[in-house]
Design an enzyme around this catalytic site. Structure first.
Site, PDB file in Angstrom:
ATOM      1  N   SER A   1       0.559  -1.182  -0.019  1.00 38.28           N
ATOM      2  CA  SER A   1      -0.229   0.049  -0.119  1.00 38.28           C
ATOM      3  C   SER A   1       1.106   1.226  -0.137  1.00 38.28           C
ATOM      4  O   SER A   1       2.212   1.013   0.070  1.00 38.28           O
ATOM      5  CB  SER A   1      -0.896  -0.072   1.293  1.00 38.28           C
ATOM      6  OG  SER A   1       0.090   0.381   2.392  1.00 38.28           O
ATOM      7  N   LYS A   2       0.229   2.348  -0.020  1.00 41.67           N
ATOM      8  CA  LYS A   2       1.032   3.475  -0.137  1.00 41.67           C
ATOM      9  C   LYS A   2       2.110   3.729   1.304  1.00 41.67           C
ATOM     10  O   LYS A   2       2.799   4.287   1.173  1.00 41.67           O
ATOM     11  CB  LYS A   2       0.130   4.941  -0.033  1.00 41.67           C
ATOM     12  CG  LYS A   2      -0.229   5.281  -1.186  1.00 41.67           C
ATOM     13  CD  LYS A   2       0.108   6.958  -1.259  1.00 41.67           C
ATOM     14  CE  LYS A   2      -0.070   7.507  -2.679  1.00 41.67           C
ATOM     15  NZ  LYS A   2       0.826   6.734  -3.640  1.00 41.67           N
TER      16      LYS A   2
END
Ligand code: GLU
Ligand code: ZN
Length: 488
Positions: A258-259
């Site tokens: 994810s980010k």
């Protein structure tokens, strides 16, 4: 499926943002599988959720696939025999099928409100039952239906999930089984007449004659519902597409990528100076291996070697360092001409050059000494700007490093020697400076050459020093060393 049937694979993103690493890994495997088998690669945009999918994201997705070289045989811009390939342009088709399912009694109208469903879900939870639709509206009497209509309720269309189980052989995971008691009747159409993912995806895969569905493991649990739609459409079991669910891509910390634990957007990698072929090479290794510990593969080799059998079922871990190393390899593998094209683009973009003839001539001389050294294209402007700047300045950080007597002495003595040097080329420069600073003054290389590097390139990070001096030319090198001495 008969043996001669042509392979048709699709990549079907819902672009609710920039495509991310996981999407592109899927696209790459789809593409590679189609190319390997001589089949067709179909690109379909799943944009029925028009609140989250925007035209801008769709365009960005198209551009990203093009940039990566994942060319499609059917889809946006190129068309094809089973178009349109944007789901938002196929809404009538989904409505037609939903109506057919209603007529066949495979589906029914469900009038339950969101609040009622939520109420019943709470009761199920309290009783420790599996949560999900309880089939309340499966067999409504016509009186009941009239009553609901009179109340102004608008129904959704719900698919009946028969008792039993769905079993299929996933090409990567082997036999997968879903008991239907955990797969409740599901919504096909919202009350406003818009289709849900399960309906649209299954209808399109059938109508577009998709033979293989390679996609992320997160979609595994939607498979029994899709298979139910195939059944209702009257597709013969032998004609169902084959499924291959690709392993998750995890971040460095083993949590889902994810980010937070890695950069996810492909656009980010492009802006950070990664080559498309490096991204594809690296992503190809996320869950697949070409065998024999091979890690450097061309696009052609990916197509030649890709088989689903070599896809691993366990999660793949994203490793930024490895991607960087591969990017460096791909940069070194570029022809001089291609490297020049990229360098020019990056230098113009960062306003280091405006690509005049003399700048290009100098650039051509400079590139061979950095092509071996950069891991990303983004490093090029930083490394070469000292050659092109109109007003040269030493970086503040670097300047503090030469504000001392020993650096001053090094620069003064170097200046004297270099000013005398007639033959201004890197090996002569090196010979003279070594004689003076290493042999003569007994300095360590870092102490000896550091100040010169900072004086002429303005930074502690630069291409090799002697080559840099040669490229910069004698008058400019001398003048920069003189100015540096004055600043100390
Ligand atoms: N449109 C779906 C998504 O982006 C994927 C569809 C599929 O591959 O089945 O999540
Ligand atoms: Zn209901």
């Amino acid at each position: 499926m008969s043996a001669q049937k042509q392979v048709r694979v699709r990549f079907a993103p819902s672009p609710t943002g920039d495509l991310h690493v996981g999407n592109i890994r899927t696209a790459l495997f789809d593409w590679a599988y189609a190319r390997h088998t001589g089949g067709k690669f179909i690109f379909r945009i799943e944009d029925t959720d028009r609140e989250r999918v925007t035209d801008e994201y769709i365009q960005a997705a198209i551009q990203t696939l093009k940039w990566l070289g994942l060319n499609w045989d059917e889809g946006p811009e190129v068309g094809g025999p089973f178009g349109p390939y944007l789901q938002s342009q196929r809404l009538d088709i989904y409505t037609e099928w939903a109506n057919k399912f209603l007529a066949q009694k495979d589906a029914y109208h469900c009038y339950c409100s969101a609040e009622e469903l939520e109420e019943r879900r709470k009761v199920q939870m309290a009783k420790n039952q599996a949560p999900g639709y309880d089939g309340k509206c499966r067999d409504l009497s016509s009186t009941q239906i009239e009553q609901y209509k009179a109340q102004g309720r608008k129904p959704v269309v719900r698919m009946k999930m028969p008792a039993g189980e769905t079993v299929f052989t996933d090409l990567i995971r082997g036999e997968v089984k879903f008991e239907h008691k955990y797969v409740p009747d599901f919504v096909l159409m919202r009350a406003d007449g818009s289709p849900l993912y399960t309906l649209a995806v299954a209808v399109d895969d059938v109508l577009m004659k998709v033979t293989h569905i390679l996609r992320g493991e997160d979609l595994l649990s939607s498979t029994p519902r899709q298979i139910r739609v195939y059944q209702a459409m009257g597709v013969a079991t032998s004609d169902y597409p084959a499924f291959a669910h690709l392993p998750f891509v995890m971040g460095q910390d083993n949590a889902k990528l994810s980010k937070r634990n890695g950069e996810v957007s492909i656009a980010w990698y492009k802006d950070a100076g990664y080559l498309p072929e490096a991204i594809c090479n690296y992503l190809a290794l996320l869950g697949w291996s070409p065998g024999d510990d091979v890690e450097n593969v061309t696009m052609q080799q990916i197509c030649d070697l890709f088989t689903v059998e070599r896809v691993n079922s366990s999660p793949a871990r994203f490793d930024m360092k490895k991607l960087q190393a591969i990017n460096g390899d791909k940069i070194r593998a570029l022809s001089q001409e291609n490297f020049l094209t990229y360098a020019k683009e990056w230098l113009v973009k960062s306003k280091v050059i405006s690509a005049t003839e003399s700048e290009i001539a100098l650039l051509k001389r400079a590139l061979p000494i950095i092509q071996e050294r950069v891991a990303t294209l983004a490093e090029i402007p930083q490394l070469l700007k000292f050659l092109f700047v109109k007003t040269f300045e030493i970086e503040t950080e670097s300047l503090t490093q030469i504000k001392n007597d020993s650096a001053k002495e090094v620069l003064q003595k170097s200046l004297a020697v270099l000013a005398q040097l007639e033959n201004w080329n890197h090996s002569a420069i090196e010979t003279e400076l070594r004689k003076l600073l290493i042999e003569g003054m007994g300095l360590k290389p870092r102490v000896a050459f550091g100040p010169v590097r900072i004086a002429v390139t303005g930074s502690t990070i630069s291409p090799p020093l002697f080559e840099s001096l040669e490229l910069l030319g004698k008058p400019e090198s001398i003048s920069r060393i003189e100015s540096a001495i004055k600043l100390i």
